[in-house]
Design a protein around this motif. Structure first.
Motif, PDB file in Angstrom:
ATOM      1  N   MET A 114      97.735  83.188 -78.911  1.00 33.84           N
ATOM      2  CA  MET A 114      97.878  82.330 -77.741  1.00 33.84           C
ATOM      3  C   MET A 114      99.352  82.062 -77.450  1.00 33.84           C
ATOM      4  SD  MET A 114      94.958  81.983 -76.445  1.00 33.84           S
ATOM      5  CE  MET A 114      95.815  81.189 -75.101  1.00 33.84           C
ATOM      6  N   LYS A 115     100.129  81.854 -78.493  1.00 37.03           N
ATOM      7  CA  LYS A 115     101.563  81.642 -78.309  1.00 37.03           C
ATOM      8  C   LYS A 115     102.200  82.870 -77.695  1.00 37.03           C
ATOM      9  CE  LYS A 115     105.801  80.438 -80.810  1.00 37.03           C
ATOM     10  NZ  LYS A 115     106.387  80.097 -82.134  1.00 37.03           N
ATOM     11  N   PHE A 118     101.295  83.116 -73.932  1.00 36.15           N
ATOM     12  CA  PHE A 118     102.086  82.210 -73.099  1.00 36.15           C
ATOM     13  C   PHE A 118     103.511  82.721 -72.927  1.00 36.15           C
ATOM     14  CE2 PHE A 118      99.207  78.572 -74.717  1.00 36.15           C
ATOM     15  CZ  PHE A 118      98.268  78.872 -73.751  1.00 36.15           C
ATOM     16  N   GLU A 119     104.107  83.187 -74.002  1.00 38.42           N
ATOM     17  CA  GLU A 119     105.477  83.682 -73.928  1.00 38.42           C
ATOM     18  C   GLU A 119     105.562  84.931 -73.054  1.00 38.42           C
ATOM     19  OE1 GLU A 119     106.531  84.225 -78.007  1.00 38.42           O
ATOM     20  OE2 GLU A 119     107.102  82.105 -78.306  1.00 38.42           O
ATOM     21  N   SER A 121     103.534  85.692 -70.579  1.00 44.81           N
ATOM     22  CA  SER A 121     103.326  85.301 -69.173  1.00 44.81           C
ATOM     23  C   SER A 121     104.597  84.701 -68.583  1.00 44.81           C
ATOM     24  CB  SER A 121     102.164  84.312 -69.067  1.00 44.81           C
ATOM     25  OG  SER A 121     102.483  83.054 -69.642  1.00 44.81           O
ATOM     26  N   ASP A 122     105.367  84.010 -69.416  1.00 46.64           N
ATOM     27  CA  ASP A 122     106.621  83.416 -68.944  1.00 46.64           C
ATOM     28  C   ASP A 122     107.689  84.481 -68.671  1.00 46.64           C
ATOM     29  OD1 ASP A 122     105.522  80.901 -69.156  1.00 46.64           O
ATOM     30  OD2 ASP A 122     106.361  80.501 -71.148  1.00 46.64           O
ATOM     31  N   PRO A 138     101.530  82.144 -65.443  1.00 47.08           N
ATOM     32  CA  PRO A 138     101.837  81.222 -66.545  1.00 47.08           C
ATOM     33  C   PRO A 138     101.039  79.923 -66.491  1.00 47.08           C
ATOM     34  CG  PRO A 138     103.845  82.174 -65.667  1.00 47.08           C
ATOM     35  CD  PRO A 138     102.741  82.547 -64.716  1.00 47.08           C
ATOM     36  N   ARG A 142      97.373  78.893 -68.864  1.00 40.25           N
ATOM     37  CA  ARG A 142      97.405  77.645 -69.631  1.00 40.25           C
ATOM     38  C   ARG A 142      96.306  76.699 -69.175  1.00 40.25           C
ATOM     39  NH1 ARG A 142     102.860  79.402 -69.789  1.00 40.25           N
ATOM     40  NH2 ARG A 142     103.948  78.854 -71.730  1.00 40.25           N
ATOM     41  N   TYR A 145      93.028  77.964 -70.800  1.00 42.58           N
ATOM     42  CA  TYR A 145      92.980  77.660 -72.229  1.00 42.58           C
ATOM     43  C   TYR A 145      93.008  76.149 -72.490  1.00 42.58           C
ATOM     44  CZ  TYR A 145      94.441  77.211 -77.095  1.00 42.58           C
ATOM     45  OH  TYR A 145      94.532  76.845 -78.421  1.00 42.58           O
ATOM     46  N   LEU A 188     100.383  70.645 -70.321  1.00 40.30           N
ATOM     47  CA  LEU A 188      99.780  71.406 -69.226  1.00 40.30           C
ATOM     48  C   LEU A 188     100.217  70.840 -67.880  1.00 40.30           C
ATOM     49  CD1 LEU A 188      97.944  73.551 -68.098  1.00 40.30           C
ATOM     50  CD2 LEU A 188      95.973  72.071 -68.552  1.00 40.30           C
ATOM     51  N   VAL A 191     103.677  72.204 -67.012  1.00 39.64           N
ATOM     52  CA  VAL A 191     103.655  73.592 -66.555  1.00 39.64           C
ATOM     53  C   VAL A 191     103.154  73.674 -65.114  1.00 39.64           C
ATOM     54  CG1 VAL A 191     102.585  75.851 -66.887  1.00 39.64           C
ATOM     55  CG2 VAL A 191     103.401  74.564 -68.852  1.00 39.64           C
ATOM     56  N   TYR A 312      98.107  72.335 -75.909  1.00 42.05           N
ATOM     57  CA  TYR A 312      97.615  72.717 -74.593  1.00 42.05           C
ATOM     58  C   TYR A 312      96.140  72.396 -74.415  1.00 42.05           C
ATOM     59  CZ  TYR A 312     101.882  75.119 -73.293  1.00 42.05           C
ATOM     60  OH  TYR A 312     103.173  75.414 -72.963  1.00 42.05           O
TER      61      TYR A 312
END
Length: 320
Positions: A114-115, A118-119, A121-122, A138, A142, A145, A188, A191, A312
């Motif tokens: 999951m980490k 996210f990274e 997607s960023d 991004p 999130r 999830y 969340l 973001v 999250y």
């Protein structure tokens, strides 16, 4: 003009209206009853009342038809036959075949995965296309999830449905037709604020929350295509069509990780069920219970191995 043309047309419409008035969306059933309507026409049915012969003919498994699809067809005919009997039209009621049990096991992303998602997607770069949904990825990943909502529910969110100040969303178009409110975490909310601040379009409360750069609504297929790219960038292999990981597996990961977090806080897993069930919008605890089995049997390590990635998921709540 009614889409149904056979002798049961008006009765099918009455039954569907009856079920929807009870809160069921009944989309799958509507499609099945359309097929049944065509079936009665092909078989030259002229009198109301489902005969044993017609019912047995309908129940025959079709070439290349899955067990689950056949089961649903028979189940919906049984329900409609019962409705006809209650309405004064004697009809034969089939015996429901042995319940189909799927052997499918969802893919549960680890906290490290999951980490990485996210990274990755960023790191996506905004392209030149104004019709691209890359700007949404991004935040929407999130959101999926962090709340456990379905992708269809996410893309249906309106601006008025997302409160970034009090940190909750309202799901109005759910699979089961039930409206529900879901709180979410500070992380969340941050973001989502970043995503909203990046938009260069003016929106009204009735506009969709997740929109492309041109302000148009996102669609699940487009989000899934970007999700595949994110998986590749994150180094998570995909098994191919119908193999996954799927976008819907973010919902499964949310459920397992949330149960894990609650267990770590000292809350018994079965006391956690009503909380998770409400989040997921399930109509019964039985639909949620599978996540207890996944958590305690398939992924026992998760029970004792939770870190900040779960920020999250559930927001912190002060219990009385």
């Amino acid at each position: 003009m009614s889409r149904y043309q056979g002798i049961y047309a008006s009765l099918i419409e009455q039954y569907i209206d009856f079920k929807r008035n009870l809160g069921y969306k009944f989309k799958d059933a509507e499609s099945v009853y359309y097929l049944f309507d065509q079936f009665t026409i092909l078989n030259g049915e002229t009198e109301i009342g489902i005969t044993k012969e017609l019912a047995n003919k309908w129940a025959v498994k079709r070439p290349n038809e899955s067990d689950s699809t056949c089961y649903k067809r028979v189940m919906y005919l049984i329900q409609f036959s019962s409705f006809l009997n209650d309405s004064g039209y004697p009809s034969y009621i089939l015996r429901l075949p042995k319940a189909y049990k799927s052997t499918f096991t969802p893919y549960i992303f680890s906290r490290e995965e999951m980490k990485a998602i996210f990274e990755a997607s960023d790191r996506l770069k905004i392209d030149n296309s104004m019709d691209s949904a890359v700007n949404v990825i991004p935040a929407i990943l999130r959101m999926l999830y962090g709340t456990g909502i379905r992708i269809g529910e996410a893309v249906s969110l309106k601006v008025k449905d997302v409160n970034l100040t009090e940190k909750y969303i309202i799901i109005r178009q759910s699979k089961n037709g039930m409206e529900r409110m879901i709180p979410f975490s500070d992380s969340l909310a941050d973001v989502c604020r970043q995503y909203r601040n990046s938009l260069q379009v003016l929106q009204d409360p009735e506009d969709y929350f997740f929109v492309k750069r041109n302000g148009r609504r996102c669609n699940p297929k487009g989000i899934y295509e970007w999700f595949r790219k994110v998986l590749w960038e994150a180094g998570i292999s995909h098994g191919g069509k119908r193999q996954g990981p799927r976008l819907h597996d973010l919902r499964h990961a949310f459920s397992v990780h949330s149960l894990t977090a609650m267990a770590e806080s000292g809350l018994d897993l079965y006391y956690s069920l009503p909380i998770l069930s409400e989040y997921l919008g399930h109509q019964s605890l039985e639909a949620t219970e599978k996540y207890v089995r996944l958590t305690s049997e398939m992924y026992p390590g998760l029970i004792h191995d939770v870190n900040s990635i779960c920020a999250y998921a559930f927001p912190e709540v002060d219990l009385p």
